[in-house]
Design a protein around this motif. Structure first.
Motif, PDB file in Angstrom:
ATOM      1  N   THR A  52       7.181  -0.625   9.245  1.00  9.80           N
ATOM      2  CA  THR A  52       7.037  -1.313   7.689  1.00  9.80           C
ATOM      3  C   THR A  52       8.640  -1.327   7.108  1.00  9.80           C
ATOM      4  OG1 THR A  52       5.889   0.282   7.075  1.00  9.80           O
ATOM      5  CG2 THR A  52       4.556  -1.511   8.096  1.00  9.80           C
TER       6      THR A  52
ATOM      7  N   PHE B 188      -1.305   0.763   8.422  1.00  9.47           N
ATOM      8  CA  PHE B 188      -1.606   0.542   6.766  1.00  9.47           C
ATOM      9  C   PHE B 188      -1.492  -0.529   7.280  1.00  9.47           C
ATOM     10  CE2 PHE B 188      -0.702   4.841   6.692  1.00  9.47           C
ATOM     11  CZ  PHE B 188      -1.455   5.491   5.062  1.00  9.47           C
ATOM     12  N   GLU B 189      -0.577  -1.689   8.378  1.00  5.94           N
ATOM     13  CA  GLU B 189      -1.043  -2.444   8.304  1.00  5.94           C
ATOM     14  C   GLU B 189      -0.590  -3.802   9.487  1.00  5.94           C
ATOM     15  OE1 GLU B 189       2.282  -3.367   5.150  1.00  5.94           O
ATOM     16  OE2 GLU B 189       2.232  -5.813   5.726  1.00  5.94           O
TER      17      GLU B 189
ATOM     18  N   ASN C  70       2.751   3.440  10.529  1.00  5.24           N
ATOM     19  CA  ASN C  70       3.769   4.583   9.561  1.00  5.24           C
ATOM     20  C   ASN C  70       3.373   6.537  10.080  1.00  5.24           C
ATOM     21  OD1 ASN C  70       5.064   3.766   6.480  1.00  5.24           O
ATOM     22  ND2 ASN C  70       3.743   2.075   7.801  1.00  5.24           N
TER      23      ASN C  70
ATOM     24  N   ILE D 219       6.788   5.248  -0.696  1.00  8.22           N
ATOM     25  CA  ILE D 219       7.304   4.397   0.297  1.00  8.22           C
ATOM     26  C   ILE D 219       5.638   3.692   0.916  1.00  8.22           C
ATOM     27  CG2 ILE D 219       7.183   4.553   2.824  1.00  8.22           C
ATOM     28  CD1 ILE D 219       9.621   7.063   3.117  1.00  8.22           C
TER      29      ILE D 219
ATOM     30  N   ARG E  28      11.257  -4.273   9.150  1.00  4.27           N
ATOM     31  CA  ARG E  28      10.247  -5.359   9.021  1.00  4.27           C
ATOM     32  C   ARG E  28      10.252  -6.532   9.920  1.00  4.27           C
ATOM     33  NH1 ARG E  28       5.883  -4.724   5.629  1.00  4.27           N
ATOM     34  NH2 ARG E  28       4.546  -6.824   5.999  1.00  4.27           N
TER      35      ARG E  28
ATOM     36  N   PHE F 267       9.184  11.367   8.732  1.00  6.51           N
ATOM     37  CA  PHE F 267       9.200  10.260   8.890  1.00  6.51           C
ATOM     38  C   PHE F 267       9.162   9.385   9.435  1.00  6.51           C
ATOM     39  CE2 PHE F 267       7.633   6.427   6.709  1.00  6.51           C
ATOM     40  CZ  PHE F 267       6.466   6.086   6.055  1.00  6.51           C
TER      41      PHE F 267
ATOM     42  N   ALA G 214      10.787  -2.567   3.969  1.00  5.90           N
ATOM     43  CA  ALA G 214      11.599  -3.362   3.995  1.00  5.90           C
ATOM     44  C   ALA G 214      12.786  -4.081   3.981  1.00  5.90           C
ATOM     45  CB  ALA G 214      10.856  -3.219   2.455  1.00  5.90           C
TER      46      ALA G 214
ATOM     47  N   LYS H 114       0.510  -0.980   0.124  1.00  8.58           N
ATOM     48  CA  LYS H 114       0.059  -0.004   0.011  1.00  8.58           C
ATOM     49  C   LYS H 114       0.570   0.862  -0.129  1.00  8.58           C
ATOM     50  CE  LYS H 114      -3.477  -2.185   3.524  1.00  8.58           C
ATOM     51  NZ  LYS H 114      -3.658  -2.057   4.161  1.00  8.58           N
ATOM     52  N   VAL H 115       0.569   2.473  -0.763  1.00  4.90           N
ATOM     53  CA  VAL H 115       1.205   3.113  -0.879  1.00  4.90           C
ATOM     54  C   VAL H 115       0.646   4.717   0.420  1.00  4.90           C
ATOM     55  CG1 VAL H 115       1.515   5.668  -1.796  1.00  4.90           C
ATOM     56  CG2 VAL H 115       1.763   3.702  -3.780  1.00  4.90           C
ATOM     57  N   VAL H 116       1.698   4.329   1.654  1.00  5.46           N
ATOM     58  CA  VAL H 116       2.014   4.920   2.159  1.00  5.46           C
ATOM     59  C   VAL H 116       2.487   6.944   2.128  1.00  5.46           C
ATOM     60  CG1 VAL H 116       3.064   5.963   4.613  1.00  5.46           C
ATOM     61  CG2 VAL H 116       2.572   3.789   3.653  1.00  5.46           C
ATOM     62  N   LEU H 117       2.966   7.040   1.410  1.00  6.95           N
ATOM     63  CA  LEU H 117       3.478   8.273   1.371  1.00  6.95           C
ATOM     64  C   LEU H 117       4.667   8.816   0.179  1.00  6.95           C
ATOM     65  CD1 LEU H 117       4.880  11.572   3.020  1.00  6.95           C
ATOM     66  CD2 LEU H 117       7.526  10.119   3.328  1.00  6.95           C
TER      67      LEU H 117
ATOM     68  N   THR I 218       4.444   0.260   1.934  1.00 10.88           N
ATOM     69  CA  THR I 218       4.420  -0.888   3.137  1.00 10.88           C
ATOM     70  C   THR I 218       5.424  -2.070   2.923  1.00 10.88           C
ATOM     71  OG1 THR I 218       2.420  -1.556   1.854  1.00 10.88           O
ATOM     72  CG2 THR I 218       2.020  -0.364   4.382  1.00 10.88           C
ATOM     73  N   HIS I 219       5.377  -2.649   1.205  1.00 13.03           N
ATOM     74  CA  HIS I 219       6.619  -3.643   1.218  1.00 13.03           C
ATOM     75  C   HIS I 219       7.775  -2.881   0.667  1.00 13.03           C
ATOM     76  CE1 HIS I 219       3.558  -6.103   2.721  1.00 13.03           C
ATOM     77  NE2 HIS I 219       4.010  -6.828   3.480  1.00 13.03           N
ATOM     78  N   GLY I 220       7.762  -2.058   0.254  1.00 10.37           N
ATOM     79  CA  GLY I 220       8.909  -1.144  -0.508  1.00 10.37           C
ATOM     80  C   GLY I 220       8.851  -0.137  -0.720  1.00 10.37           C
ATOM     81  N   THR I 221      10.232   0.499  -1.390  1.00 11.65           N
ATOM     82  CA  THR I 221      10.111   2.192  -1.933  1.00 11.65           C
ATOM     83  C   THR I 221      10.155   2.610  -2.893  1.00 11.65           C
ATOM     84  OG1 THR I 221       9.710   2.926   0.770  1.00 11.65           O
ATOM     85  CG2 THR I 221      11.444   4.516  -1.265  1.00 11.65           C
TER      86      THR I 221
ATOM     87  N   ALA J 197      -3.189   8.043   3.322  1.00  7.42           N
ATOM     88  CA  ALA J 197      -2.135   8.585   2.795  1.00  7.42           C
ATOM     89  C   ALA J 197      -1.476   9.968   2.759  1.00  7.42           C
ATOM     90  CB  ALA J 197      -1.815   7.682   0.963  1.00  7.42           C
TER      91      ALA J 197
ATOM     92  N   ILE K  68      14.705   1.140  -6.132  1.00  8.27           N
ATOM     93  CA  ILE K  68      14.030   0.632  -5.783  1.00  8.27           C
ATOM     94  C   ILE K  68      14.386   0.134  -4.084  1.00  8.27           C
ATOM     95  CG2 ILE K  68      12.957  -1.780  -5.809  1.00  8.27           C
ATOM     96  CD1 ILE K  68      12.947  -1.227  -8.679  1.00  8.27           C
ATOM     97  N   VAL K  69      14.124   0.397  -2.693  1.00  9.63           N
ATOM     98  CA  VAL K  69      14.762   0.030  -1.928  1.00  9.63           C
ATOM     99  C   VAL K  69      13.337  -1.125  -1.308  1.00  9.63           C
ATOM    100  CG1 VAL K  69      14.767   0.558   0.642  1.00  9.63           C
ATOM    101  CG2 VAL K  69      15.216   2.193  -1.565  1.00  9.63           C
ATOM    102  N   ASP K  70      14.187  -2.288  -0.923  1.00 11.42           N
ATOM    103  CA  ASP K  70      12.645  -2.941  -0.788  1.00 11.42           C
ATOM    104  C   ASP K  70      13.724  -4.316   0.329  1.00 11.42           C
ATOM    105  OD1 ASP K  70      14.314  -4.792  -2.985  1.00 11.42           O
ATOM    106  OD2 ASP K  70      12.918  -4.831  -4.050  1.00 11.42           O
TER     107      ASP K  70
END
Lengths: 339, 339, 339, 339
Positions: free
Chosen positions: B238, B205-206, B218, A250, B159, B234, B240, A147-150, A252-255, A229, D269-271
């Protein structure tokens, strides 16, 4: 491939960029007409680009039955009325941002476009056509970052061009309308939600002219979206290193980060200043390929009679509303709901 | 070099880190005493680190005449009373953040410290002792980036450690008190100004537990400083890719960015995921050297009888005030003045 | 933790670094003695670091029964004979690179060390103790990048220190012996193989002194290893941006790069030069932590009576052999087998 | 703008790319004819791109008086004879690399081109037309990095396409002819000098087919230039992260690096894999814009009757000579002079 014939109005800096792109970079497109109030400029550009039809009167150009579509790059206050004229003459329309100079104009433009459901309308949010932004959107839609947070988005103009910027400042509409509309568009696009509340702050840190204009040379706005968001925008006129537009999303699972270092090309330079990347000198060189791509997309829509799926006049209105609220928040010092 | 004898209270995760650093990494320092309510843990750590004096009662430790200084890494609600006890026994004090769990406690601690002008007091804002943050500060003070306009600071927890984070969540004080205090400290330090207004937003968000706690997983806060500079923070639970603390300082003539890519070491890895840098797995490994450096600084102050020039109890109070206002803003949805 | 007592010989630039680290940065270590031919320097450093025993005669120091170990940071031509003296007095030995100034010396040192199987010997290839290099080795050993195909390693000295470099040049042994030995060590370490063939090229691009010395200010060498892996080294005296040591390991399934951008700290600077990272100003600041870490390791070996598993005198000999062959290849223009 | 009419031969993967670019991306160019031995493919592409004239016989196409220029993208062994046929019919010629499959062919092509001084000839070293490479060249010519000392250039093919690569391997000419010719061209271009000595090494680290072909799946070559500058090339078929072409130019006063991180776009990409940049999936997507740019340049030369200043048939011969010498060096294990 059917040739799409386009007439373009406005031959200022960006108007010339669009005209040249239409004439030379867009396959299957013919720049068949140009229009500007400056007759000499029209003549000059027509000669350079080989444009057969020239006008100083916009409606005259719209009467030309050869033309399939009109590209509007005129001063902002003319946008809405020119959309109406062009559509009343049955032309598809591409219009540069901003849609209008106030929300009432935008609402009026909506009515015009709704009255011509057969005509294509596309707004000039060219960042969406940049390869990196487009891929970011694909990754988001694909769920790659959850999910997009920021969404954080910066639009920074180079100090080096400050003189021309200051000259233009009194007519620019201010930071939020002139600079942030692209960022607002991105925040809405990437979060898939509408603006709920805004708080805009900033100030004059260097160029006193902005005080006289009740504007800022460095400004920010924080946005809360309907779906929870968040958005953060920053814009300034004092960026030391060329033109900088960078965006971070940003999830919930990556940026995802776009252009968070100097992005002029793939060159890294090591010298007495360290290991470094240069920035684009100005926004025109940064977005050249996106300007071409949006025209390829627009003429493609005209040729295939399809509509841009998610870039409508309502986006233009929503962005303008948010930009105005940011301006009001900045001027009053208050956090404000969108309406 | 005169040996500084230190007693340390609290042997939790961070308490153990400090104890070990004091015992083995700080030249001219002797970890002469440790204290914790858990007698077994005290015994265990004393054996490992060769600590001669052990206590389960804090005041008993403070009575030990050998000790020059006390390091407080106990639960937050004990900080202020332990500062008082230690100072009343004539000990110099290093205290972990936060100074207190509410502003009243902080004010009380101010009084205690003012009553002992001969004793040194240092707060655990270790980021200031990180090499990169310290150099950023030097460059700012040197005028390298002109006037500071915006400080953006992120504190993102991995996370991968979410289970222990969730366990700790109900007692953490929430995002703004637990995570953002470091960012608030940096914003004040880099802008050289005090907080004026805050607006804090965010959401769950999660991890639904945060809803029950009226907290966010978040969260963001925008800050307007007295001098017109801006701050944006910020924080999330979460992230990653390991632990991420990054800070950007935008000035009128340049921008500084600390750790805006993965910063675990100097290694770049190219594999099927692209060209990449890894992040520190957790905050402890990220800040290990800063934790050592702040103890080197503290014991140096004790030895030389000097005071930390710009890291006082008042910073602790101001940061706590701002964090509480952010919390209130988040809970009420209102933009709030600092007082 | 048993205290390890060390005597250190040589108080030049690197000798002082080691002495200071031993005295202040290595837990469980006491710098109990120092030795240098310059009696004033010995007195000065002893006072600063609180060293109880001082010598101008190396053998006298080795006779001190208190000492567990000797650290040799004297001029290269003394290394092998001092190893012998120290070991004949029953001391463990740490010796700075190079092992000897020619291969015959190295072979003689091997005999000495073989004659004292109870004594610990460690060579000063400190890069292996750098966190990033150590992690690269772990990832390789773990199979993360498949088979190692190519190791590329650069050692570039800053232009800014060229004056002192030129002063030292006639006594340095030339680029391959002075600079490349670390790179050769890394290539052997990462490929797990021995040198088979070398071809060394380069030239004088700027500083004519190197012509007189039959040396180069910019030099390279390509190495073919016994197992088919490849090595490429480059070294120069004209690096514009501080001290640069970078290494790349290309494997069949991935690539690791260490410090391929400016690596002074985590700071990124955006100014009129672009987005940039600074380099360490000199090799001493780059490797400070590795210098400490190798002493922590050495004193640990002494305390625990263990031997460095894969950093033996034979590595020193092999690296010296390869460096000499590179020198000969450079001077003759021929590709040469290692023997 | 006068329209330049082009006929293109060869409709393989790269031939189709060029044909499509000529038909749709090059302003002022008309793809007026295509030719391939596969009549069905000709028909298919002609329909897609709207090409009016189609041929399966190359000389027939060259007889078409409408055509100004011929673009040769046929199999390598046909290049030289097709250059001759085309020029004998008075056509300007663009020819893909390599110029010929042996040096004798290249020399023969030189004679043909010298016999037609009025005709334009351009070789397909498209990397020179990439924006980043072009800017590197400008900076070098401008003296920004002093004298060029070393050019390091990598051409790495993705593992993910290994199946098609292996299929093509027996007819590719081997690593040095197939992959390194671009790198050799860059080394000559950036150093402004000719090859003097080469030593090529490498081996089969993973795919046994290359052993049967007396070729390598990972190969390197070190080059000494006439002016003393150095070149180092590395090429492989096992790159884990997409297509990677990177080049570094080290000068006496600075270093330029092109694409030394993943370069697909401006996206970071940040993951869970860290902070990362992706690579182009294949060489076609990497060089698309350069392929267009070289055609824009070529048709511009035809239109304006100018010659490419520094990209002549002699460059093609020199690069081929060097590539053959590398192959011979690899096969014999010897360091070899260029002639």
């Amino acid at each position: 491939m059917k040739t799409v014939k386009v007439g373009s109005v406005g031959l200022g800096r960006l108007g010339y960029e669009h005209a040249k792109n239409l004439a030379t970079q867009v396959p299957g497109c013919e720049l068949a007409a140009i229009c500007d109030v400056d007759a000499n400029r029209v003549k000059e550009v027509a000669a350079e680009l080989g444009v057969p039809n020239t006008y100083t009167d916009f409606e005259e150009m719209c009467k030309n039955p050869e033309l399939d579509a009109i590209v509007i790059v005129s001063p902002s206050f003319l946008h809405c009325q020119q959309i109406e004229i062009a559509m009343n003459h049955g032309k598809h329309v591409f219009c540069e941002k901003p849609l209008g100079t106030d929300v009432a104009q935008c609402k009026a433009a909506e009515k015009v476009i709704e009255a011509h459901p057969d005509l294509i309308f596309q707004l000039g949010f060219m960042r969406r056509f940049d390869k990196s932004y487009a891929e970011a959107k694909r990754k988001i839609d694909n769920g790659d970052i959850g999910k997009v947070v920021l969404v954080r988005s910066y639009t920074q103009d180079p100090r080096s061009t400050i003189e021309s910027t200051l000259k233009f400042a009194p007519h620019s509409g201010g930071q939020y309308l002139d600079m942030c509309v692209h960022d607002i568009d991105l925040i809405r696009w990437f979060t898939g939600s509408d603006v709920k509340n805004v708080w805009a702050i900033g100030g004059v840190f260097e160029f006193d002219l902005y005080k006289e204009l009740n504007d800022a040379d460095n400004a920010a706005a924080t946005i809360q979206m309907e779906n929870g968001a968040m958005g953060f925008m920053f814009t300034n006129r004092t960026h030391a290193a060329g033109s900088n537009v960078e965006t971070e999303i940003i999830g919930t699972h990556g940026t995802l980060r776009i252009a968070n270092v100097g992005a002029k090309n793939l060159l890294n330079i090591v010298d007495e200043h360290g290991s470094r990347e240069e920035y684009y000198p100005d926004f025109m060189s940064r977005w050249h390929e996106a300007f071409v791509a949006e025209m390829v997309a627009f003429t493609g829509h005209v040729r295939d009679n399809t509509k841009p799926a998610d870039l409508t006049v309502y986006d233009g209105t929503a962005v303008s509303e948010a930009a105005y609220r940011c301006k009001e928040s900045f001027e009053t010092g208050k956090m404000l709901p969108i309406r």
